[in-house]
Write a protein that holds these residues in place. Sequence first.
Motif, PDB file in Angstrom:
ATOM      1  N   ALA A 179     -27.400  69.484   1.502  1.00 37.86           N
ATOM      2  CA  ALA A 179     -26.275  70.361   1.190  1.00 37.86           C
ATOM      3  C   ALA A 179     -26.354  70.853  -0.254  1.00 37.86           C
ATOM      4  N   LEU A 180     -26.688  69.954  -1.168  1.00 37.15           N
ATOM      5  CA  LEU A 180     -26.796  70.355  -2.577  1.00 37.15           C
ATOM      6  C   LEU A 180     -27.984  71.274  -2.795  1.00 37.15           C
ATOM      7  N   ASN A 181     -29.062  71.047  -2.061  1.00 35.46           N
ATOM      8  CA  ASN A 181     -30.213  71.946  -2.137  1.00 35.46           C
ATOM      9  C   ASN A 181     -29.843  73.344  -1.649  1.00 35.46           C
ATOM     10  N   MET A 182     -29.096  73.409  -0.543  1.00 37.33           N
ATOM     11  CA  MET A 182     -28.686  74.723  -0.028  1.00 37.33           C
ATOM     12  C   MET A 182     -27.726  75.417  -0.988  1.00 37.33           C
ATOM     13  N   TRP A 183     -26.883  74.649  -1.653  1.00 34.64           N
ATOM     14  CA  TRP A 183     -25.986  75.233  -2.663  1.00 34.64           C
ATOM     15  C   TRP A 183     -26.803  75.874  -3.785  1.00 34.64           C
ATOM     16  N   TRP A 184     -27.764  75.144  -4.303  1.00 32.83           N
ATOM     17  CA  TRP A 184     -28.540  75.648  -5.433  1.00 32.83           C
ATOM     18  C   TRP A 184     -29.480  76.779  -5.023  1.00 32.83           C
ATOM     19  N   ASP A 185     -30.054  76.692  -3.832  1.00 35.45           N
ATOM     20  CA  ASP A 185     -31.059  77.657  -3.389  1.00 35.45           C
ATOM     21  C   ASP A 185     -30.482  78.792  -2.543  1.00 35.45           C
ATOM     22  N   ALA A 186     -29.188  79.010  -2.604  1.00 31.33           N
ATOM     23  CA  ALA A 186     -28.565  80.037  -1.768  1.00 31.33           C
ATOM     24  C   ALA A 186     -29.181  81.412  -2.012  1.00 31.33           C
ATOM     25  N   GLU A 199     -17.884  75.248  -1.502  1.00 30.10           N
ATOM     26  CA  GLU A 199     -17.636  74.273  -0.433  1.00 30.10           C
ATOM     27  C   GLU A 199     -18.867  73.398  -0.204  1.00 30.10           C
ATOM     28  N   ALA A 200     -20.039  74.017  -0.221  1.00 34.33           N
ATOM     29  CA  ALA A 200     -21.279  73.250  -0.025  1.00 34.33           C
ATOM     30  C   ALA A 200     -21.499  72.275  -1.172  1.00 34.33           C
ATOM     31  N   LEU A 201     -21.192  72.707  -2.398  1.00 36.23           N
ATOM     32  CA  LEU A 201     -21.351  71.844  -3.567  1.00 36.23           C
ATOM     33  C   LEU A 201     -20.477  70.596  -3.456  1.00 36.23           C
ATOM     34  N   TRP A 202     -19.197  70.791  -3.183  1.00 39.27           N
ATOM     35  CA  TRP A 202     -18.286  69.648  -3.110  1.00 39.27           C
ATOM     36  C   TRP A 202     -18.571  68.770  -1.897  1.00 39.27           C
ATOM     37  N   PHE A 203     -19.009  69.391  -0.815  1.00 40.88           N
ATOM     38  CA  PHE A 203     -19.395  68.634   0.381  1.00 40.88           C
ATOM     39  C   PHE A 203     -20.577  67.725   0.059  1.00 40.88           C
ATOM     40  N   GLY A 204     -21.568  68.279  -0.625  1.00 43.52           N
ATOM     41  CA  GLY A 204     -22.748  67.498  -0.984  1.00 43.52           C
ATOM     42  C   GLY A 204     -22.431  66.395  -1.979  1.00 43.52           C
ATOM     43  N   ALA A 206     -29.418  56.726  -4.770  1.00 36.02           N
ATOM     44  CA  ALA A 206     -28.858  57.635  -5.780  1.00 36.02           C
ATOM     45  C   ALA A 206     -29.970  58.349  -6.535  1.00 36.02           C
ATOM     46  N   PHE A 207     -31.013  57.612  -6.899  1.00 33.50           N
ATOM     47  CA  PHE A 207     -32.143  58.215  -7.609  1.00 33.50           C
ATOM     48  C   PHE A 207     -32.850  59.246  -6.735  1.00 33.50           C
ATOM     49  N   THR A 208     -32.974  58.947  -5.446  1.00 33.42           N
ATOM     50  CA  THR A 208     -33.633  59.869  -4.525  1.00 33.42           C
ATOM     51  C   THR A 208     -32.867  61.184  -4.427  1.00 33.42           C
ATOM     52  N   ILE A 209     -31.535  61.102  -4.308  1.00 35.34           N
ATOM     53  CA  ILE A 209     -30.713  62.314  -4.275  1.00 35.34           C
ATOM     54  C   ILE A 209     -30.891  63.105  -5.559  1.00 35.34           C
ATOM     55  N   PHE A 210     -30.833  62.409  -6.694  1.00 35.73           N
ATOM     56  CA  PHE A 210     -31.018  63.056  -8.002  1.00 35.73           C
ATOM     57  C   PHE A 210     -32.387  63.729  -8.079  1.00 35.73           C
ATOM     58  N   PHE A 211     -33.422  63.023  -7.649  1.00 34.28           N
ATOM     59  CA  PHE A 211     -34.780  63.550  -7.729  1.00 34.28           C
ATOM     60  C   PHE A 211     -34.916  64.826  -6.906  1.00 34.28           C
ATOM     61  N   TYR A 212     -34.386  64.805  -5.682  1.00 33.39           N
ATOM     62  CA  TYR A 212     -34.524  65.969  -4.803  1.00 33.39           C
ATOM     63  C   TYR A 212     -33.741  67.169  -5.330  1.00 33.39           C
ATOM     64  N   VAL A 213     -32.527  66.924  -5.791  1.00 38.93           N
ATOM     65  CA  VAL A 213     -31.662  68.032  -6.199  1.00 38.93           C
ATOM     66  C   VAL A 213     -32.016  68.541  -7.586  1.00 38.93           C
ATOM     67  N   MET A 238     -33.882  72.059  -8.730  1.00 42.63           N
ATOM     68  CA  MET A 238     -33.446  72.802  -9.914  1.00 42.63           C
ATOM     69  C   MET A 238     -34.576  73.080 -10.895  1.00 42.63           C
ATOM     70  N   TRP A 239     -35.592  72.215 -10.900  1.00 46.82           N
ATOM     71  CA  TRP A 239     -36.642  72.375 -11.909  1.00 46.82           C
ATOM     72  C   TRP A 239     -37.976  72.790 -11.305  1.00 46.82           C
ATOM     73  N   LEU A 240     -38.594  71.901 -10.525  1.00 47.96           N
ATOM     74  CA  LEU A 240     -39.970  72.134 -10.092  1.00 47.96           C
ATOM     75  C   LEU A 240     -40.131  73.326  -9.160  1.00 47.96           C
ATOM     76  N   LYS A 241     -39.229  73.492  -8.213  1.00 50.37           N
ATOM     77  CA  LYS A 241     -39.405  74.490  -7.160  1.00 50.37           C
ATOM     78  C   LYS A 241     -39.582  75.890  -7.713  1.00 50.37           C
ATOM     79  N   ARG A 242     -38.901  76.191  -8.808  1.00 54.51           N
ATOM     80  CA  ARG A 242     -38.924  77.556  -9.345  1.00 54.51           C
ATOM     81  C   ARG A 242     -39.857  77.726 -10.539  1.00 54.51           C
TER      82      ARG A 242
END
Length: 310
Positions: free
Chosen positions: A66-73, A96-101, A125-132, A137-141
């Motif tokens: 959900a947080l990935n979809m929020w950031w990558d919309a 809504e996606a941000l708060w849901f995530g 928690a670290f895994t969620i942080f790493f993915y998002v 937010m950093w590597l993908k772009r």
Amino acid sequence: MSDIRSFEGSGTAGAGDYLALLKPRVMSLVVFTAMVGLLVAPEGVHPVVALASILFIALGGGASGALNMWWDADIDAVMSRTQNRPIPAGRVTAGEALWFGLALSVISVVLLGLTANWFSSAFLAFTIFFYVVIYSMWLKRTTPQNIVIGGAAGAFPPMIGWAVATGGVSVESVLMFAIVFMWTPPHFWALALFMKADYHKAGVPMLTVTHGRRATRAHVLVYTLLLAPVAIGAAFTSIGGPIYLAVAVVANAIFIAGGWRIWRRDEVVAEADGYKVEKKVFAFSLLYLFVHFGAFLAEAALRPWGLGGW
């Protein structure tokens, strides 16, 4: 990233849209590998605790989606295969996606800690942080190595499952991580070979965009070759055995053969036939992980009968 406020939504979101935010296909892999990590661990877990722990790990994986979809919309709105996702399609707002995530992240981490142990909770928690943050937010772009380094996020679940049972890390859990980690690049690069136009249009620096398809084909072959000894080597640990070894040898031979075929492909021929070989290798790569982790499960299930393991 474009202004997320531009994705205002229409207020027509249904339960299916919020489910889609969780990336259920990705979540199924998270759930399966985490479950295997938990079940093959040397220490048993009460079935209720095990079931609850897998549920909370799944929620954590869904929160990441959900947080990935929020950031990558903004990216999803451009790419043809993601344009109908809930945010770019306007059914769910970015907020809504941000708060849901965020809500699911907190719930999953806290409840896993209360149910299992706080080490596995911190790992989630670290895994969620790493993915998002690290990947999305950093590597993908910023780098064509996005999927190489970022692949760690998808490789952590079996380690989390193992940590639920043992409260720690071991050679076996690291090897399960390594299999998923080394598998991720050839899996996604096979996809990128026939989805290059989408990534180019969205401005995502996938290897096919920054270095071209020829270099990507070589990378696919190299990573299938590097993956094989890691996957086969796991057969000689406490979670392996003859069943796993047989499965790993066959599956890796097929994957390497697919990488070889991809590497030898002429680009004109590949484009003319609609990238059939690349699509077949991508499809097999989906099966690859399931057969390996399924073999781990088979070894664990047969071990009490004196049939699994060495």
